[in-house]
Scaffold this motif. Structure first.
Motif, short mmCIF file in Angstrom:
data_model
loop_
_atom_site.label_atom_id
_atom_site.label_comp_id
_atom_site.label_asym_id
_atom_site.label_seq_id
_atom_site.Cartn_x
_atom_site.Cartn_y
_atom_site.Cartn_z
N UNK A 250 0.83 -1.20 0.00
CA UNK A 250 0.00 0.00 0.00
C UNK A 250 0.86 1.26 0.00
N UNK A 251 1.92 1.25 0.84
CA UNK A 251 2.80 2.42 0.91
C UNK A 251 3.51 2.66 -0.42
N UNK A 252 3.85 1.58 -1.11
CA UNK A 252 4.52 1.74 -2.41
C UNK A 252 3.59 2.38 -3.43
N UNK A 253 2.31 1.96 -3.42
CA UNK A 253 1.34 2.56 -4.34
C UNK A 253 1.14 4.04 -4.01
N UNK A 254 1.09 4.36 -2.74
CA UNK A 254 0.91 5.75 -2.32
C UNK A 254 2.08 6.63 -2.76
N UNK A 255 3.26 6.08 -2.79
CA UNK A 255 4.43 6.85 -3.24
C UNK A 255 4.26 7.24 -4.71
N UNK A 256 3.89 6.28 -5.53
CA UNK A 256 3.69 6.56 -6.96
C UNK A 256 2.59 7.59 -7.15
#
Length: 331
Positions: A250-256
């Motif tokens: 989830x955090x990786x998607x939020x970064x993008x």
């Protein structure tokens, strides 16, 4: 004695396991405190950027007002925004001082020692295999090991109690030599006056008011509780690891997503700033674009920090190195 020795060894293993778990928890606390300080420093830089933008917009609006191009309300709006930016900058500086003190305390440093940390937050994507993470966590989680050892300790306790509930026997013997004389041989010459006694005392529980049966049943209950506790711990470990993997993804998607929003907000602010300079828009539109740009910058920073925190939580949940959890480690 053998049962007591094995139980003591289990207690030692549980103590060592608890120490290892506390080290992982301390690592997580230090990491989070470190990133709290990094985030505060980066937020100060964003607030400095906001103040510079507000100052430039106010100066431009004052020049326009002096020549009668805009009404007085325009520079007044921008003046209020500059004051807000200055207040945000002061709050950010205070937050940095607070975070530095917290990191000093966490590291056991003197409160006056300098604390300089790198502020660049690298976003290195780690593709985590959930099944691999769960498998490794089940092998390494110390609380799961402790649950197994506690169950074994309960088994030994039940065995010990069962041995104590049966009949017991005590063998006693004594020898009394009544001989007199300066030499050793004098004892044997008068051995007839000596006494030799021996006896066996048996204890067989008949009526004990249920005390023995109660202790036996309590030991059985403790063992059943240990079995249930191990099963519950196993389920909890799996759930925590899966949740940690989801948080990383989830955090990786939020970064993008945050980077895309930041780019759009930056371009919008640049466009509105140019339009305001040319007199094609008012200060309200410029302020909205500037606020959106500032919030997008803060959100992007928060997403990067959250990703690092999620990785740390995953490491604690599995008690494994991140390189061991990656899909690349299969090869």
């Amino acid at each position: 004695t053998e049962i007591q020795l094995e139980r003591a060894q289990l207690a030692l293993s549980i103590g060592q396991s608890n120490l290892l778990r506390q080290r992982f928890q301390l690592e997580e606390q230090v990491t989070n405190t470190f990133f709290d300080l990094v985030q505060a420093i980066r937020e100060l830089q964003i607030q400095q950027q906001r103040l510079a933008q507000s100052t430039a917009a106010l100066d431009l609006s004052l020049r326009k007002f002096e020549v009668g191009l805009i009404p007085e309300v325009e520079p007044l709006r921008l003046k209020v925004e500059k004051l807000r930016a200055q207040a945000g900058l002061n709050d950010a500086q205070t937050q940095i001082d607070r975070r530095r003190d917290q990191l000093r305390e966490m590291l056991g440093m003197n409160m006056d020692d300098p604390v300089d940390v790198p502020t660049k937050v690298d976003h290195k994507v780690i593709s985590v295999d959930e099944s691999r993470a769960v498998k490794m966590g089940l092998q390494r989680r110390t609380d799961l090991k402790e649950a197994k050892w506690s169950k074994r300790s309960s088994e030994l306790h039940l065995q010990d109690v069962e041995q104590q509930l049966g009949p017991t026997a005590q063998l006693t013997s004594s020898v009394t030599l009544l001989g007199r004389g300066p030499k050793v041989g004098d004892v044997s010459s008068t051995f007839g006056r000596s006494f030799v006694t021996a006896g066996i005392r048996m204890e067989l529980p008949l009526l004990d008011g249920g005390d023995r049966r109660g202790r036996g049943r309590q030991a059985e209950i403790d063992l059943e509780k240990s079995v249930l506790s191990e099963e519950a711990t196993n389920r909890q470990v799996i759930r925590e690891i899966r949740e940690a993997v989801r948080n990383v993804n989830k955090a990786e998607i939020q970064i993008v997503l945050g980077r895309e929003e930041l780019e759009v907000a930056q371009r919008t602010y640049q466009a509105e700033s140019s339009r305001f300079e040319l007199g094609l828009t008012d200060s309200q539109a410029l302020l909205e674009a500037q606020t959106t740009f500032t919030q997008a910058s803060l959100s992007s920073l928060e997403n990067s920090i959250s990703y690092q925190r999620a990785l740390t939580s995953l490491r604690v949940a599995t008690m494994a190195k991140l390189s061991e959890l990656s899909n690349m480690s299969k090869n």
